[in-house]
Write a protein that holds these residues in place. Structure first.
Motif, PDB file in Angstrom:
ATOM      1  N   VAL A 154      54.675  22.668  95.150  1.00  0.00           N
ATOM      2  CA  VAL A 154      55.659  23.659  95.581  1.00  0.00           C
ATOM      3  C   VAL A 154      56.731  23.862  94.512  1.00  0.00           C
ATOM      4  O   VAL A 154      57.081  25.007  94.172  1.00  0.00           O
ATOM      5  CB  VAL A 154      56.284  23.227  96.925  1.00  0.00           C
ATOM      6  CG1 VAL A 154      57.490  24.096  97.260  1.00  0.00           C
ATOM      7  CG2 VAL A 154      55.249  23.303  98.045  1.00  0.00           C
ATOM      8  N   ARG A 155      57.263  22.784  93.958  1.00  0.00           N
ATOM      9  CA  ARG A 155      58.305  22.899  92.927  1.00  0.00           C
ATOM     10  C   ARG A 155      57.777  23.639  91.695  1.00  0.00           C
ATOM     11  O   ARG A 155      58.494  24.453  91.086  1.00  0.00           O
ATOM     12  CB  ARG A 155      58.806  21.510  92.532  1.00  0.00           C
ATOM     13  CG  ARG A 155      59.696  20.849  93.570  1.00  0.00           C
ATOM     14  CD  ARG A 155      60.473  19.691  92.962  1.00  0.00           C
ATOM     15  NE  ARG A 155      59.603  18.670  92.418  1.00  0.00           N
ATOM     16  CZ  ARG A 155      59.154  17.617  93.100  1.00  0.00           C
ATOM     17  NH1 ARG A 155      59.514  17.454  94.363  1.00  0.00           N
ATOM     18  NH2 ARG A 155      58.376  16.719  92.521  1.00  0.00           N
ATOM     19  N   ASP A 184      52.342  25.100 103.386  1.00  0.00           N
ATOM     20  CA  ASP A 184      53.544  24.970 102.558  1.00  0.00           C
ATOM     21  C   ASP A 184      53.374  25.676 101.217  1.00  0.00           C
ATOM     22  O   ASP A 184      54.282  26.354 100.724  1.00  0.00           O
ATOM     23  CB  ASP A 184      53.851  23.489 102.309  1.00  0.00           C
ATOM     24  CG  ASP A 184      54.303  22.757 103.564  1.00  0.00           C
ATOM     25  OD1 ASP A 184      54.767  23.435 104.499  1.00  0.00           O
ATOM     26  OD2 ASP A 184      54.185  21.514 103.596  1.00  0.00           O
ATOM     27  N   SER A 198      53.285  29.554 101.670  1.00  0.00           N
ATOM     28  CA  SER A 198      54.615  30.121 101.917  1.00  0.00           C
ATOM     29  C   SER A 198      55.370  30.360 100.618  1.00  0.00           C
ATOM     30  O   SER A 198      55.976  31.424 100.422  1.00  0.00           O
ATOM     31  CB  SER A 198      55.426  29.186 102.822  1.00  0.00           C
ATOM     32  OG  SER A 198      54.880  29.132 104.116  1.00  0.00           O
ATOM     33  N   VAL A 199      55.343  29.381  99.718  1.00  0.00           N
ATOM     34  CA  VAL A 199      56.079  29.548  98.470  1.00  0.00           C
ATOM     35  C   VAL A 199      55.403  30.579  97.576  1.00  0.00           C
ATOM     36  O   VAL A 199      56.073  31.324  96.842  1.00  0.00           O
ATOM     37  CB  VAL A 199      56.268  28.198  97.742  1.00  0.00           C
ATOM     38  CG1 VAL A 199      54.989  27.706  97.103  1.00  0.00           C
ATOM     39  CG2 VAL A 199      57.381  28.300  96.705  1.00  0.00           C
ATOM     40  N   GLU A 207      56.723  33.837  98.688  1.00  0.00           N
ATOM     41  CA  GLU A 207      58.120  34.003  98.275  1.00  0.00           C
ATOM     42  C   GLU A 207      58.243  34.407  96.815  1.00  0.00           C
ATOM     43  O   GLU A 207      59.165  35.130  96.437  1.00  0.00           O
ATOM     44  CB  GLU A 207      58.876  32.697  98.511  1.00  0.00           C
ATOM     45  CG  GLU A 207      59.089  32.362  99.972  1.00  0.00           C
ATOM     46  CD  GLU A 207      59.666  30.971 100.148  1.00  0.00           C
ATOM     47  OE1 GLU A 207      59.953  30.311  99.116  1.00  0.00           O
ATOM     48  OE2 GLU A 207      59.826  30.530 101.309  1.00  0.00           O
ATOM     49  N   ARG A 208      57.317  33.936  95.980  1.00  0.00           N
ATOM     50  CA  ARG A 208      57.378  34.182  94.544  1.00  0.00           C
ATOM     51  C   ARG A 208      56.579  35.409  94.117  1.00  0.00           C
ATOM     52  O   ARG A 208      56.449  35.671  92.919  1.00  0.00           O
ATOM     53  CB  ARG A 208      56.899  32.958  93.770  1.00  0.00           C
ATOM     54  CG  ARG A 208      57.638  31.672  94.095  1.00  0.00           C
ATOM     55  CD  ARG A 208      59.139  31.830  93.975  1.00  0.00           C
ATOM     56  NE  ARG A 208      59.548  32.168  92.619  1.00  0.00           N
ATOM     57  CZ  ARG A 208      60.751  32.597  92.287  1.00  0.00           C
ATOM     58  NH1 ARG A 208      61.679  32.781  93.234  1.00  0.00           N
ATOM     59  NH2 ARG A 208      61.041  32.863  91.042  1.00  0.00           N
ATOM     60  N   GLU A 237      57.565  27.426  92.266  1.00  0.00           N
ATOM     61  CA  GLU A 237      58.880  28.068  92.362  1.00  0.00           C
ATOM     62  C   GLU A 237      59.411  28.529  91.012  1.00  0.00           C
ATOM     63  O   GLU A 237      60.349  29.323  90.946  1.00  0.00           O
ATOM     64  CB  GLU A 237      59.875  27.106  93.015  1.00  0.00           C
ATOM     65  CG  GLU A 237      59.635  26.941  94.509  1.00  0.00           C
ATOM     66  CD  GLU A 237      60.525  25.878  95.129  1.00  0.00           C
ATOM     67  OE1 GLU A 237      61.083  25.049  94.356  1.00  0.00           O
ATOM     68  OE2 GLU A 237      60.665  25.861  96.367  1.00  0.00           O
TER      69      GLU A 237
END
Length: 257
Positions: A160-161, A192, A195-196, A199-200, A164
């Motif tokens: 996830v990091r 999870d 979802s990211v 968002e990106r 991002e």
């Protein structure tokens, strides 16, 4: 005797759905030599018992989890190829894409590899990365993380990091289930990551075949207002269709004959 006959028939229905993830009422009625109305009543009872989910004109087996990726690759091949073919025109002009894990997204990646050039694809799926490797003009960035062997993909906080840090034009994602609340996945860790990715991304696409309609799994990762395009082998019907469109999502599927 009638009750016993009904019980045996319903066990047969569950057995057929174990072999084929989705079945139509008319097909089952013909196989079992009963009326469509009899199958509808059986479906109603099995649904109330939490054993199946109704779909438009049929039913699917209700599972708490999905089969492993290797098993899913053997199912609905024609449907997934159709989805992959339809998805490519929507992606025209894109240069940076994120792709999630799953059997259908691997089919999309295969089609990308033979139809598009000069792409950068960020993925956490080894299957997606592998099929893209046949095209030397496609640059693949593999996300790090904790390897999930059954799914063939990386998950977790590190994944996830990493994601991002990027911004792309499209996120292409699969789903275990699609219902009025949105898209969901059997694997919480995958949700999870999805979802990211959404968002990106400037725009998002969900690719899923019709057996996912009206199914819900533990991890919901988006509602329909967050999805730009749903690509499937069939159009959803009834309330699901209305809900998806009301959220502003475009449905891309073959026209029903």
């Amino acid at each position: 005797m009638a009750a016993n006959k009904k019980s045996l028939r319903q066990q047969r229905i569950l057995g057929e759905l174990d072999l084929e993830p989705a079945l139509r009422i008319a097909d089952l009625a013909e196989r079992l030599n009963v009326s469509n109305e009899t199958i509808r009543r059986d479906f109603d009872e099995l649904t109330s018992q939490g054993l199946i989910n109704r779909t438009y004109g049929g039913a699917v087996r209700r599972h708490a989890s999905e089969p492993g990726l290797n098993e899913r690759h053997q199912l609905h091949i024609a449907e997934r190829e159709s989805i992959a073919k339809q998805s490519i025109p929507v992606l025209a002009g894109a240069r940076h894409i994120m792709i999630g894990s799953g059997a259908t997204t691997v089919h999309v990646a295969k089609r990308l590899a033979v139809t598009m050039n000069d792409l950068t694809v960020i993925t956490h799926s080894f299957g997606v990365a592998t099929v893209l490797a046949i095209n030397p003009t496609i640059r693949v960035i593999m996300a790090p993380g904790l390897y999930h062997a059954q799914e063939g993909a990386m998950h977790g906080a590190q994944t996830v990091r990493f994601l991002e840090n990027y911004r792309v034009e499209w996120a292409i994602l699969g789903a275990s289930g699609l219902d009025g609340d949105g898209a969901s996945d059997a694997l919480i860790e995958a949700a999870d990551v999805y979802s990211v990715m959404m968002e990106r991304a400037t725009r998002s696409m969900i690719v899923a075949d019709h057996t996912k309609f009206n199914q819900a799994f533990p991890a919901r990762y988006c509602d329909w207002t967050s999805v730009d395009v749903l690509v499937s082998d069939e159009s959803p019907m009834g309330v699901l269709d209305e809900t998806i469109r009301a959220g502003g999502c475009t449905i891309k599927a073959p026209t029903r004959s």
